[in-house]
Design a protein around this motif. Structure first.
Motif, PDB file in Angstrom:
ATOM      1  N   ALA A 120      -7.426  26.713  41.938  1.00  0.00           N
ATOM      2  CA  ALA A 120      -7.068  27.220  43.269  1.00  0.00           C
ATOM      3  C   ALA A 120      -5.671  27.823  43.275  1.00  0.00           C
ATOM      4  N   LEU A 121      -4.772  27.215  42.494  1.00  0.00           N
ATOM      5  CA  LEU A 121      -3.396  27.710  42.434  1.00  0.00           C
ATOM      6  C   LEU A 121      -3.320  29.069  41.749  1.00  0.00           C
ATOM      7  N   THR A 122      -4.029  29.213  40.631  1.00  0.00           N
ATOM      8  CA  THR A 122      -3.912  30.428  39.820  1.00  0.00           C
ATOM      9  C   THR A 122      -4.937  31.493  40.174  1.00  0.00           C
ATOM     10  N   ASN A 125       3.018  36.357  32.743  1.00  0.00           N
ATOM     11  CA  ASN A 125       4.298  36.850  33.255  1.00  0.00           C
ATOM     12  C   ASN A 125       4.763  36.114  34.511  1.00  0.00           C
ATOM     13  N   ARG A 126       3.974  35.178  34.955  1.00  0.00           N
ATOM     14  CA  ARG A 126       4.345  34.460  36.179  1.00  0.00           C
ATOM     15  C   ARG A 126       4.904  33.088  35.825  1.00  0.00           C
ATOM     16  N   THR A 127       5.915  32.679  36.565  1.00  0.00           N
ATOM     17  CA  THR A 127       6.530  31.375  36.356  1.00  0.00           C
ATOM     18  C   THR A 127       6.066  30.424  37.458  1.00  0.00           C
ATOM     19  N   PRO A 146      -0.753  25.343  34.326  1.00  0.00           N
ATOM     20  CA  PRO A 146      -1.498  26.512  34.829  1.00  0.00           C
ATOM     21  C   PRO A 146      -1.890  27.512  33.737  1.00  0.00           C
ATOM     22  N   TYR A 147      -1.148  27.510  32.619  1.00  0.00           N
ATOM     23  CA  TYR A 147      -1.487  28.424  31.526  1.00  0.00           C
ATOM     24  C   TYR A 147      -2.514  27.810  30.570  1.00  0.00           C
TER      25      TYR A 147
END
Length: 1012
Positions: A449-451, A458-460, A520-521
Motif C-alpha cells: 500500500a505504501l509503495t 530513486n525514492r527515499t 520497501p525495496y
C-alpha cells in the motif's frame, strides 16, 4: 460569483445537518435490538447465516445477548482455536460439569433441515436407532438439558454406512444454540475400521502384492476429537445450566444409537497409577508376546499401508523376495490415524511394552503417539509419547524420563494396544506460527500500500514516519518467531531441520529490522519468508513412525534384542547386493508372447492394473498382458533408440504423445475403424494435445481441470457473492483488498480462450496471438495485476485459503481432495464453482479453461497393435475406470482419488452432490492447448511477456509482440526440421489443427435432472 457563494452556503448547511444528526444516527445504529426479530437470536433452526459468522468464547451463552455492535464484532472475528478457548476457560476457573451422564437416544431429535434424510428404524442388529442417509449438507438437532455449569465431553455410539462409495470418515460439524464455539467444532470425525486382507497375494515372481483393506466397521462408541489429532484428550464444550440446542451437520451417512454428554475423564500420571497397584506384584512366568505390526486387528484409515523393509532383522524376511512386513511410516503420520493390535495374555500380571521402530524421516525431529491399552490411555505420560529421531531401526521401550520401563497391569485373555498419531505438544506452536504467517502477510500488504506495488530505487523512505506502528509490529514479528523457534527446540528435545530453517528466517527478519527503511525495496523477501514458514508448518504437521514388531514382556523378564548385530547387518547387505544381479523383471526383457504394458506410475498402480488385467481383460479376451513399472519417461527415449519398446504405455504426460508422433514413434489411433466410438467417451478438448498431422496418437486417461474455490464464510461476512464473470471479480477485489485479502495469480489460458483467441493458426504454422482477440486476452490477463491489483505471486494457495487471507482463487481439482483431507476444520465453509467467464451477447458465459491430461499410447513398432487397441478400449471403459478408481482409493485413501477422464466413471466416485454440477459445468468448457513443433516456447515466452508488462511496466501490446516473435522463431526452426516448411519458409503442408468452439454436450446426461 453569486452562484459560487450559494453553492458554498449549501455545503455549509449540509455539514451542519450532518453534525447535528450524526450523534443521533450513531446512537440509533448502536442501540440494542429489542424487537426480538434479530435473525441470530430468533431461535429459528433454519437461520443458517449466524453459524459461519458468529465466533463466541462461551457456547452456553445466549446468542441474543449483547448489543448490535458487539454482535457485529463477533461476526467479523474468526473463531478461536480450541486451545485458545481452553486457556480462557482455565483462567476463568471453569471446571468439569455434573458427575453423571446425560444420554440422548439418536431418535430423539428435535429438528432437522428441510432436505435431511432421517428416519428411525433398525440398522445392523440394533433397533430404534437414527438412520441418517445424508447425501448433501444436512443437519439434525437435539434438545439438551444441562443441570450444572461446566465442561462436557461428548461420546457418540454410531455405525457408518458400508459400501464402495463410503470410504471417508463421517465428518460432523457441532454447534450449541447455533454457535460454533471454536474452529475445531466445525469438523469432528467418526472413524471407520479397516482391516488388511491377509495373507497377501503373490505375483508371478513370488513377491507379495500389497493387500487391500476392507471395511469391517461395526457399532462403536467414540468420544468426539478434533480431526487433526492436535490434542491429547477429546474435545470439551462449556455449557451453562439450562436447555440448549445441539446441532449436528454433515453430508456423510451414518446410523446413531445414542449421544452421551459427561464430565471429562481425568488421566493420572504413572506414579499415581502405579501406587494404586500391588508394589511387589509377581512377574508372569510366560515368554514375551511378539506382535507383528503388519498384523493389525484394524486401523481407522485405509490409507495407512503396509510396506516392505529389506533389513535382515525385519520379520517376516525372505531373501530376495518382497514381503510386506512393516507399517509404512511415511503414510502413518497425520491426523488421528490410529492402529489397534489384539493379543492374548496367558497370565494376569505386570508387563513391559517395547517395539522395534524406525523414526528417521526428518532429521533430528521427534514424533508423537497417543498410546492406549484396552481402549484407555493408562496414564498421562502416554497421552503424547515421544519417539526420538535415530538413524535406522531402533528398539524403543516405553519408559519414564529416567529410563525406567513403565509397567502395565494386564489381565489374562484378550487385550488391545492402540497407537494414534498426535501433534498435541506442537499445537500451540503451530497456531502461533499460523498467526505469524498471517501477520507477516499483513505487513507485506502495508508495504504494498505504501509503495503502490512498485519499487522506485530513486525514492527515499522513512518507514517509521510513513507507516506509523509498522516498526513495532515488525519487531514483534521477530520476537514471536524467535520464541517459536526456541519452543520448538524444547518440545522436540533438540534442534532439527525445521528449527534451523526458522533460524534463517529469524536472521532475515533481524537484518530487515536493522535496516527498516530498506524494506520497501525488498518487499519480495517478506513473500519468500512467508512461503518458507508455510512450508515448515506443513512439515511439522507430519508425524511419521515405522513399526516392525511390538513386544509385551513380563515385568521380570529381559526385553529381547530388537536391532541387528553388526554381522547380521553385513550379511544382509551382502545378500541384497548379490540379489541386485538377479533381477526378476527388467524393462529390457520384453516378452514377445504377451502384450507388454509400461506404466509411469507407482508400484501400487502397476500391481493393481496387473491384477485387474488378469481378472478381467485376459479372462474376457484371452490376451495375456505383462504390466511393468516405468520409473522415468526418459527411459522410453533411450530404450526406443536401442530398439526396445513396449506395446502400450500408460500414465504419460500430455506432451509426450505429440513428441513421439512427431518422430514417427507412435501408432495413429484414428486408423482403427471404431476410433470414433472411443472418441465420444471424452470431452473434445482433452483430445487436442494428442492430435498431430491428421491423427490422434494418445488416449486420455486422467485429467485435472481448474475450478474456482471460495470461502463461504468470508464471502458471506463481506456481503459478496460467488463471481460468475471476470467483471464481477473486478468489482469484488477492492472489498477483499480493503480487508487485507486478495486473489492469487491466474493462468493465462482463460483470458485468451474466453475472448475467442486461439494460440496457433489453423494450419499450425504460426501463433494466432497477434489477432485483436489475442491482444485483448493478454491485456485482460495483465490488467488483473496492473489495474485490479491481484496478487502477483503466492507461496501456497492451500495455506492462504485455509487461513482466509486468500478467500477465493483458481486451482486444480486436486486442491479439492487436499482441502477435504488436510483442512477438515473448514468443513462446510468452502465451496467450488466454475471459473469466471465472459458474458456473451446472448447472455451465456464462456468459461474455457485448460488443465492437464495423462494418456495411454501404442508404439509404432509394436507387433500387437490390435491387441494394444483392445487393451486401451478396455482400460478407458467406464466399468474398468470405476473399478480401478474405487480400488486405488480403498488401498491408499481419499488422497489417491482417481481423476479419470471417463465422465461416466468419474460420476460414480464419491463426490459431494452439491459440487458435481459445478464440476460438470467446467468440464463442458475444458480445452487444452494444441501441440505443434516448437510450441514448448509458448508458456515460457508468455510468462516473459507477463514479467515485462506487470513487473517492468512495458506496454502490453509491445510486450506480447516481442513474445510472438520469439515463439515463431522457434516454431520456424522446428517446422523446418520436420519438413513442414522448406528452406525459404514456404509451407509444404498444413497441420490442420482441430477446432473446438462449442462446449461439450456429453456432460448433459449427468447434470442434475438429466437422464443419469
Amino acid at each position: 460569483m453569486k452562484t459560487l457563494l450559494r453553492f458554498r452556503a449549501g455545503i455549509v448547511i449540509m455539514l451542519f445537518l450532518l453534525l447535528l444528526f450524526g450523534s443521533a444516527i450513531d446512537g440509533y445504529a448502536g442501540s440494542p435490538d429489542l424487537s426480538g426479530e434479530n435473525t441470530a437470536a430468533s431461535g429459528d433452526p433454519d437461520a443458517e447465516s449466524p453459524e459461519p459468522d458468529i465466533a463466541r468464547s462461551d457456547a452456553g451463552a445466549n446468542p441474543a445477548s449483547g448489543d448490535a455492535g458487539s454482535a457485529l464484532a463477533a461476526a467479523d472475528a474468526p473463531e478461536p482455536y480450541y486451545i485458545e478457548l481452553l486457556e480462557q476457560w482455565k483462567q476463568k476457573g471453569i471446571v468439569a460439569g455434573q458427575s453423571g451422564t446425560i444420554a440422548i437416544p439418536g431418535t430423539d431429535y428435535s429438528g432437522q433441515s428441510e432436505q435431511a434424510k432421517v428416519a428411525a428404524g433398525s440398522f445392523e442388529n440394533k433397533d430404534d436407532v437414527l438412520i441418517w442417509s445424508a447425501v448433501s449438507d444436512e443437519w439434525i438437532e437435539y434438545e439438551v438439558d444441562i443441570a450444572q455449569d461446566g465442561l462436557y465431553a461428548i461420546d457418540v455410539s454410531y455405525h457408518p454406512f458400508i459400501g464402495e462409495k463410503y470410504r471417508k470418515p463421517i465428518t460432523l460439524g457441532l454447534t450449541f444454540d447455533h454457535v460454533s464455539p471454536y474452529l475445531e467444532s466445525r469438523s469432528v470425525q467418526l472413524y471407520r475400521q479397516w482391516q488388511d486382507q491377509m495373507p497377501a497375494k503373490k505375483d508371478d515372481y513370488g513377491d507379495e502384492i500389497r493387500p487391500p483393506s476392507i471395511d469391517v466397521s461395526g457399532w462403536k462408541t467414540e468420544p468426539l476429537r478434533d480431526s487433526g489429532g492436535s490434542y491429547e484428550s477429546p474435545l470439551l464444550w462449556h455449557l451453562t445450566a439450562g436447555k440448549h440446542i445441539m446441532r449436528l451437520s454433515g453430508s456423510d451417512p451414518v446410523a446413531i444409537e445414542k449421544i452421551e454428554l459427561h464430565a471429562p475423564l481425568k488421566i493420572d500420571d504413572y506414579k499415581t497409577v502405579r501406587s494404586k497397584q500391588p508394589e511387589n506384584a509377581a512377574s508372569p512366568s510366560g515368554d514375551s508376546i511378539v506382535i507383528e505390526a503388519e498384523q493389525a486387528s484394524w486401523k481407522n484409515d485405509s490409507s495407512i499401508p503396509l510396506a516392505y523393509d529389506n533389513n535382515i532383522s525385519s520379520t517376516p524376511y525372505e531373501r530376495g523376495k518382497m514381503v510386506y512386513n512393516v507399517i509404512n511410516g511415511e503414510r502413518w503420520s497425520t491426523g488421528n490415524q490410529e492402529i489397534t493390535w489384539t493379543f492374548d495374555v496367558p497370565e494376569s500380571g505386570m508387563y513391559k511394552i517395547a517395539m522395534r521402530a524406525q523414526q528417521s524421516y526428518s532429521s533430528n525431529r521427534s514424533t508423537f503417539r497417543t498410546i492406549s491399552v484396552n481402549g484407555q490411555v493408562p496414564f498421562s505420560e502416554l497421552a503424547a509419547y515421544r519417539f526420538p529421531y535415530a538413524t535406522g531401526w531402533q528398539g524403543i521401550t516405553l519408559e519414564d524420563e529416567e529410563g525406567a520401563p513403565f509397567e502395565f497391569a494386564l489381565n489374562k485373555g484378550t487385550n488391545t494396544l492402540t497407537m494414534r498419531v498426535t501433534q498435541a505438544p506442537l499445537k500451540p506452536l503451530l497456531v502461533e506460527l499460523e498467526n505469524i504467517i498471517s501477520d507477516m502477510k499483513e505487513r507485506g500488504l502495508d508495504i504494498q500500500a505504501l509503495t503502490g506495488g512498485t519499487v522506485d530505487a530513486n525514492r527515499t523512505w522513512n518507514v517509521e514516519r510513513d507507516l506509523p506502528g509498522f516498526v513495532g509490529q515488525f519487531g514483534e514479528l521477530y520476537d514471536r518467531l524467535a520464541g517459536v523457534q526456541q519452543s520448538l527446540v524444547a518440545v522436540n528435545g533438540r534442534s532439527d531441520a525445521v528449527t534451523q530453517g526458522i533460524v534463517t528466517v529469524v536472521k532475515d527478519l533481524k537484518e530487515l529490522l536493522a535496516n527498516i527503511n530498506r524494506v520497501p525495496y525488498e518487499a519480495d523477501k517478506l513473500v519468500n519468508m512467508e512461503g518458507k514458514l508455510a512450508d515448515y508448518l506443513q512439515q511439522l504437521n507430519a508425524q511419521p513412525l515405522q513399526l516392525d514388531r511390538i513386544y509385551v514382556v513380563p515385568s521380570g523378564k529381559k526385553i529381547p534384542r530388537m536391532t541387528s548385530t553388526f554381522f547380521q547387518e553385513l550379511k544382509g547387505s551382502i545378500s541384497d547386493f548379490l540379489y541386485t544381479f538377479k533381477p526378476k523383471s527388467e524393462l529390457s526383457s520384453v516378452d514377445d508372447g504377451v502384450l507388454n504394458v509400461w506404466v509411469q506410475r507407482g508400484r501400487d498402480y502397476v500391481n493393481l492394473i496387473q491384477q485387474l488385467t488378469d481378472e478381467m481383460f485376459t479372462a474376457e479376451t484371452g490376451i495375456k498382458v505383462k504390466v511393468n513399472l516405468l520409473p522415468d519417461s526418459d527411459l522410453l527415449v533411450l530404450m526406443n533408440a536401442a530398439g526396445i519398446a513396449p506395446d502400450v504405455a500408460l500414465g504419460l504426460s500430455q506432451d509426450l504423445p505429440f513428441e513421439y508422433a512427431l518422430r514417427g514413434g507412435l501408432y495413429n489411433l484414428a486408423q482403427f475403424p471404431d476410433f470414433n466410438q472411443l472418441y465420444e467417451r471424452f470431452a473434445p478438448g482433452t483430445w487436442i494435445p494428442f492430435y498431430y498431422n491428421g491423427g490422434y496418437y494418445g488416449v486420455p486417461e486422467t485429467q485435472t481441470f481448474e475450478m474456482l474455490y471460495y470461502r463461504k464464510d468470508i464471502l458471506d461476512r463481506l456481503g459478496l457473492k460467488v463471481p460468475g464473470t471476470w467483471e464481477e471479480v473486478y468489482k469484488m477485489l477492492p472489498t477483499l483488498q480493503q480487508n487485507n485479502m486478495n486473489m492469487p495469480p491466474v493462468p493465462y489460458t482463460p483470458f485468451f480462450y474466453q475472448n475467442g483467441a486461439e494460440f496457433f493458426t489453423p494450419d499450425g504454422l504460426k501463433t494466432a496471438l497477434s489477432s485483436q482477440k489475442g491482444f485483448q486476452g493478454f491485456k485482460e490477463w495483465t490488467d488483473l495485476y496492473n489495474v485490479h491489483a491481484a496478487d502477483q505471486s503466492l507461496a501456497s494457495f492451500f495455506q492462504g485459503f485455509r487461513s482466509g487471507t486468500v478467500p477465493m482463487g483458481i486451482s486444480d481439482i486436486t486442491t479439492y481432495i487436499q482441502l477435504m483431507v488436510a483442512a477438515p476444520e473448514l468443513n462446510g465453509l468452502w465451496g467450488i464453482a466454475p471459473v469466471p467467464g465472459v458474458k456473451q451477447e446472448d447472455g451465456t458465459i464462456t468459461r474455457w479453461m485448460s488443465g492437464g491430461v495423462q494418456s495411454g499410447v501404442i508404439f509404432k513398432n509394436s507387433k500387437k497393435a490390435e491387441e494394444g487397441w483392445e487393451f486401451l478400449k478396455w482400460w478407458t471403459s467406464a466399468a474398468v475406470q470405476e473399478r480401478f478408481g474405487n480400488d486405488i482409493e480403498t488401498l491408499n485413501g481419499v488422497t489417491f482419488r482417481w481423476n479419470t477422464s471417463n465422465i461416466e466413471a468419474f460420476m460414480s466416485l464419491p463426490w459431494k452432490p452439491e459440487d458435481v454440477d459445478s464440476i460438470l459445468e467446467q468440464w463442458r468448457w475444458f480445452k487444452e492447448v494444441p501441440n505443434v513443433p516448437g510450441s514448448y516456447y509458448l508458456a515460457r515466452e508468455l510468462q516473459n511477456a507477463w514479467n515485462r508488462t506487470v513487473l517492468d511496466g512495458i506496454n502490453s501490446r509491445s510486450s506480447l509482440e516481442t513474445a510472438i516473435k520469439e515463439i515463431e522463431r522457434e516454431m520456424t526452426r522446428k517446422l523446418a526440421e520436420f519438413k513442414f516448411i522448406d528452406g525459404s519458409g514456404k509451407a509444404v503442408h498444413s497441420l490442420n489443427l482441430p477446432a473446438v468452439t462449442e462446449p461439450w454436450k456429453g456432460v448433459e446426461p449427468y447434470v442434475k435432472g438429466g437422464s443419469k
